[in-house]
Design a protein around this motif. Structure first.
Motif, PDB file in Angstrom:
ATOM      1  N   ARG A  76      11.671  29.191  46.274  1.00 36.11           N
ATOM      2  CA  ARG A  76      13.038  29.263  45.779  1.00 36.11           C
ATOM      3  C   ARG A  76      13.390  30.674  45.366  1.00 36.11           C
ATOM      4  O   ARG A  76      12.636  31.369  44.695  1.00 36.11           O
ATOM      5  N   ALA A  77      14.579  31.078  45.757  1.00 33.26           N
ATOM      6  CA  ALA A  77      15.006  32.455  45.541  1.00 33.26           C
ATOM      7  C   ALA A  77      14.910  32.845  44.067  1.00 33.26           C
ATOM      8  O   ALA A  77      14.455  33.935  43.732  1.00 33.26           O
ATOM      9  N   SER A  78      15.292  31.947  43.179  1.00 31.62           N
ATOM     10  CA  SER A  78      15.298  32.303  41.764  1.00 31.62           C
ATOM     11  C   SER A  78      13.883  32.532  41.250  1.00 31.62           C
ATOM     12  O   SER A  78      13.648  33.421  40.430  1.00 31.62           O
ATOM     13  N   VAL A  79      12.959  31.760  41.748  1.00 33.30           N
ATOM     14  CA  VAL A  79      11.571  31.919  41.321  1.00 33.30           C
ATOM     15  C   VAL A  79      11.022  33.264  41.786  1.00 33.30           C
ATOM     16  O   VAL A  79      10.411  34.009  41.012  1.00 33.30           O
ATOM     17  N   ALA A  80      11.273  33.586  43.041  1.00 32.40           N
ATOM     18  CA  ALA A  80      10.796  34.849  43.587  1.00 32.40           C
ATOM     19  C   ALA A  80      11.380  36.023  42.799  1.00 32.40           C
ATOM     20  O   ALA A  80      10.689  36.978  42.459  1.00 32.40           O
ATOM     21  N   GLU A  81      12.646  35.909  42.500  1.00 32.30           N
ATOM     22  CA  GLU A  81      13.331  36.968  41.757  1.00 32.30           C
ATOM     23  C   GLU A  81      12.728  37.143  40.356  1.00 32.30           C
ATOM     24  O   GLU A  81      12.493  38.251  39.889  1.00 32.30           O
ATOM     25  N   MET A  82      12.464  36.015  39.718  1.00 30.05           N
ATOM     26  CA  MET A  82      11.847  36.063  38.388  1.00 30.05           C
ATOM     27  C   MET A  82      10.486  36.720  38.463  1.00 30.05           C
ATOM     28  O   MET A  82      10.117  37.531  37.614  1.00 30.05           O
ATOM     29  N   LEU A  83       9.723  36.356  39.486  1.00 28.32           N
ATOM     30  CA  LEU A  83       8.403  36.964  39.690  1.00 28.32           C
ATOM     31  C   LEU A  83       8.518  38.477  39.780  1.00 28.32           C
ATOM     32  O   LEU A  83       7.653  39.202  39.283  1.00 28.32           O
ATOM     33  N   GLY A  84       9.591  38.937  40.393  1.00 34.01           N
ATOM     34  CA  GLY A  84       9.815  40.374  40.481  1.00 34.01           C
ATOM     35  C   GLY A  84       9.896  41.001  39.098  1.00 34.01           C
ATOM     36  O   GLY A  84       9.223  41.990  38.805  1.00 34.01           O
ATOM     37  N   GLY A  85      10.705  40.401  38.229  1.00 32.21           N
ATOM     38  CA  GLY A  85      10.858  40.921  36.875  1.00 32.21           C
ATOM     39  C   GLY A  85       9.555  40.861  36.096  1.00 32.21           C
ATOM     40  O   GLY A  85       9.188  41.792  35.375  1.00 32.21           O
ATOM     41  N   ILE A  86       8.861  39.765  36.252  1.00 39.29           N
ATOM     42  CA  ILE A  86       7.590  39.582  35.559  1.00 39.29           C
ATOM     43  C   ILE A  86       6.597  40.637  35.993  1.00 39.29           C
ATOM     44  O   ILE A  86       5.953  41.294  35.175  1.00 39.29           O
ATOM     45  N   SER A  87       6.501  40.799  37.298  1.00 44.64           N
ATOM     46  CA  SER A  87       5.531  41.715  37.849  1.00 44.64           C
ATOM     47  C   SER A  87       5.796  43.154  37.412  1.00 44.64           C
ATOM     48  O   SER A  87       4.864  43.897  37.084  1.00 44.64           O
ATOM     49  N   ASP A  88       7.052  43.544  37.359  1.00 41.61           N
ATOM     50  CA  ASP A  88       7.378  44.900  36.923  1.00 41.61           C
ATOM     51  C   ASP A  88       6.935  45.142  35.486  1.00 41.61           C
ATOM     52  O   ASP A  88       6.306  46.156  35.180  1.00 41.61           O
ATOM     53  N   ILE A  89       7.274  44.235  34.609  1.00 39.09           N
ATOM     54  CA  ILE A  89       6.915  44.409  33.201  1.00 39.09           C
ATOM     55  C   ILE A  89       5.404  44.299  33.005  1.00 39.09           C
ATOM     56  O   ILE A  89       4.795  45.073  32.265  1.00 39.09           O
ATOM     57  N   ALA A  90       4.799  43.340  33.684  1.00 35.19           N
ATOM     58  CA  ALA A  90       3.347  43.173  33.576  1.00 35.19           C
ATOM     59  C   ALA A  90       2.642  44.478  33.945  1.00 35.19           C
ATOM     60  O   ALA A  90       1.710  44.900  33.272  1.00 35.19           O
ATOM     61  N   HIS A  91       3.126  45.094  34.983  1.00 36.53           N
ATOM     62  CA  HIS A  91       2.527  46.345  35.411  1.00 36.53           C
ATOM     63  C   HIS A  91       2.660  47.423  34.332  1.00 36.53           C
ATOM     64  O   HIS A  91       1.711  48.155  34.050  1.00 36.53           O
ATOM     65  N   ASN A  92       3.819  47.490  33.711  1.00 34.63           N
ATOM     66  CA  ASN A  92       4.013  48.464  32.635  1.00 34.63           C
ATOM     67  C   ASN A  92       3.006  48.280  31.510  1.00 34.63           C
ATOM     68  O   ASN A  92       2.536  49.236  30.922  1.00 34.63           O
ATOM     69  N   TYR A  93       2.716  47.035  31.195  1.00 37.78           N
ATOM     70  CA  TYR A  93       1.800  46.752  30.096  1.00 37.78           C
ATOM     71  C   TYR A  93       0.364  46.543  30.576  1.00 37.78           C
ATOM     72  O   TYR A  93      -0.462  46.025  29.832  1.00 37.78           O
ATOM     73  N   LYS A  94       0.112  46.873  31.827  1.00 34.04           N
ATOM     74  CA  LYS A  94      -1.237  46.799  32.397  1.00 34.04           C
ATOM     75  C   LYS A  94      -1.800  45.384  32.471  1.00 34.04           C
ATOM     76  O   LYS A  94      -3.018  45.194  32.410  1.00 34.04           O
ATOM     77  N   TYR A  95      -0.943  44.405  32.569  1.00 32.12           N
ATOM     78  CA  TYR A  95      -1.453  43.052  32.736  1.00 32.12           C
ATOM     79  C   TYR A  95      -1.512  42.677  34.210  1.00 32.12           C
ATOM     80  O   TYR A  95      -0.650  43.063  34.995  1.00 32.12           O
ATOM     81  N   SER A  96      -2.538  41.926  34.555  1.00 33.89           N
ATOM     82  CA  SER A  96      -2.608  41.365  35.900  1.00 33.89           C
ATOM     83  C   SER A  96      -1.981  39.980  35.889  1.00 33.89           C
ATOM     84  O   SER A  96      -1.852  39.347  34.839  1.00 33.89           O
ATOM     85  N   ILE A  97      -1.641  39.522  37.073  1.00 32.46           N
ATOM     86  CA  ILE A  97      -0.938  38.250  37.201  1.00 32.46           C
ATOM     87  C   ILE A  97      -1.743  37.271  38.039  1.00 32.46           C
ATOM     88  O   ILE A  97      -2.134  37.576  39.162  1.00 32.46           O
ATOM     89  N   LYS A  98      -1.999  36.115  37.467  1.00 29.24           N
ATOM     90  CA  LYS A  98      -2.605  35.048  38.259  1.00 29.24           C
ATOM     91  C   LYS A  98      -1.570  33.973  38.494  1.00 29.24           C
ATOM     92  O   LYS A  98      -0.886  33.539  37.567  1.00 29.24           O
TER      93      LYS A  98
END
Lengths: 331, 331
Positions: A73-95
DNA sequence: CTGAAAGCGCTTACAG
DNA sequence: CTGAAAGCGCTTACAG
């Protein structure tokens, strides 16, 4: 190569492995000179700490679990984008944990606990309140911070990031009524989700205030209105406005109506929710409620980092603003 | 609660922790009776092995890294769906690494190595051959199995799963020519990716065989053709067929042409690549090359599991079938 | 500011 | 078939 360990670094720098570890984790506790020496060796050897070993020793994995139902779903993918950007800033990995229809949700959640993630982001606008409570319980029991993203729950203890879907439903309906539409339908889904319940509540409120009967149509499939639906339900009814709980529902409805000779927006106004690319690529362009999905992802990830660091978080329930994007499908 | 360890289980079952470990990992080495006793305790205590500790001890994390550039793209999300389904079947967890424009690819890859994943899936149709070689090298050096999904590379050592994009480009162009179109344009992207290069090669081949000059237009943005492009490039040119390297490019082009008074498909045939939902929701519906993205994800994950288990894999380069879905945008 | 040592929760030869 | 022990590569009190 890649196989340098902390021992190799310690040996080459002439310090103990404790010191190397400190350089990495508490640099201020190490004398400037030593630190520089160690850092130099780290660089030379291309040393990168084994995150698994670190995770075991420190009981922190710097990994967050993301629970989703349907990546597609487009909204989920889009949210993942936001999550991934911030996670990267704070050095978190995503499972990523996706829950399919045939899986036992509680079982998956227990797996996630065993995976030792530091926190969990639960993405799902298809939850009902009782499910929310179950999820909350399992993570609280295991002391794992969690945030619901794009989920609506009235439980004040549940950390969540969303928009005010009821208000949005109210506003878009009000807009139709202000345009002198009388037969405003809400196109919703057969299954009941709290998010859609809120949209429906807002819609109904606006209709009732106008002295009109709310008319909710539920698609059997979740994403489309098909010709069959349209024929059996709408062809003998007057309808001069329709609001889809998703853009895809609104666009599919609009397409069928146009095929049937209806003029949009002259005879029929159509609006959707989410302001996805579908809304932009449809003809006429679809008026839609812009839900800042990327931001919801980003903000919920940010909130989760705060929770994981046990800072006293003042506001664990964040409502982001939305707005109506007016396009050709409404007057 | 959740905090049962292998020691707790061993204690409660009256065996050593080695035996508990065997019950989990090599059950055939444990006497039936003992095994049952241990399994019972495991169930009672709700014990789930700490995957981090297991990862450190066994040097296997049962986690695969997925490298992507943009989750938001429909094809990427769809592939993730296929990957996630197969990963779940084989009990692998998924770690997501997204590479943004501003990030150093090699640096991210080294991070992935430090994360101790058992294998890597590289999703990206926006790679060129030299990048492919770099990626291959770093993973080979670290002995991490990897598979490219939806990437085209001519290096026979590189494990990959894709479709034959050149053939697809040839076929769709041929179809246009068979419909007696003469001015067939290819709408491609400004940046050069090997996947699009292949599509262009197939297109050019078909054009040349027909004794026609290939005419490739490159959008400045990657996903849309805007009015500006159209005006400056097309309005003074004859064009009776256009093929977009992505559905979104094809649909945006078609919409603008229609706004300009062009009749589709009578005066202009349009086709896209990927057969996404855009193709279905556009009016007229878009003819498109169906790329089995879900399958590409699933098959590449399956191939990766084989590689991780070091079975001799006979075929590390898999070409999946594609086909043309004919709709209203072509005759 | 630095080092020696214990420990994180598992797996895996090695004996028996 | 089972257990004792070493080890995976780190972090973190505890001394000094």
């Amino acid at each position: 190569m890649s196989n340098a360990t902390i021992y190799d670094v310690a040996g080459a720098a002439g310090v103990s492995l404790a010191t190397v570890s400190r350089v990495l984790n508490n640099p201020e506790k190490v004398k400037e000179e030593t630190r520089q020496r160690v850092l130099k060796v780290i660089k030379e050897l291309g040393y990168r700490p084994n995150v698994i070993a670190r995770g075991l020793a420190s009981r922190k994995t710097t990994t967050v679990g993301i629970v989703i139902s349907d990546v597609t779903r487009a909204s989920v993918a889009e949210m993942l984008g936001g999550i991934s950007d911030i996670a990267h800033n704070y050095k978190y990995s995503i499972k990523l944990f996706s829950i399919r229809e045939d899986m036992d949700v509680m079982d998956v959640l227990k797996d996630i606990v065993a995976e030792q993630v530091d926190g969990v982001l639960y993405l799902n606008d298809e939850l009902n309140e009782s499910r929310v409570e179950e999820v909350k319980e399992i993570f609280q029991d295991n002391q794992i911070p969690f945030v619901f993203a794009n989920v609506v729950s009235d439980d004040p203890e549940v950390p969540m990031v969303s928009i005010d879907y009821e208000k949005a439903g109210y506003e878009i309906t009000k807009m139709m009524l202000d345009h002198h539409r009388k037969n405003v339908y809400l196109l919703s889904t057969a299954r009941r989700y709290s998010v859609n319940d809120k949209k429906e509540a807002g819609y109904s409120k606006a209709m009732q205030e106008a002295g009109l009967e709310p008319k909710i149509f539920r698609t059997s499939g979740d994403t489309h209105v098909n010709r069959q639906h349209f024929k059996t339900f709408f062809s003998d009814k007057k309808v001069d406005a329709a609001i889809g709980v998703r853009d895809s529902i609104a666009v599919s409805f609009m397409n069928i109506a146009i095929d049937d000779g209806v003029k949009v927006p002259k005879d029929l106004s159509v609006a959707g929710f989410q302001n996805t690319k579908y809304a932009l690529l449809s003809r006429p362009n679809l008026t839609s409620i812009d839900v800042p999905v990327y931001d919801i992802g980003a903000v919920s990830m940010r909130l989760l980092t705060k929770l994981m660091n046990a800072k006293d978080v003042d506001n664990i329930r964040i409502i982001l603003p939305h707005y109506i994007v007016k396009r050709q499908s409404t007057i």
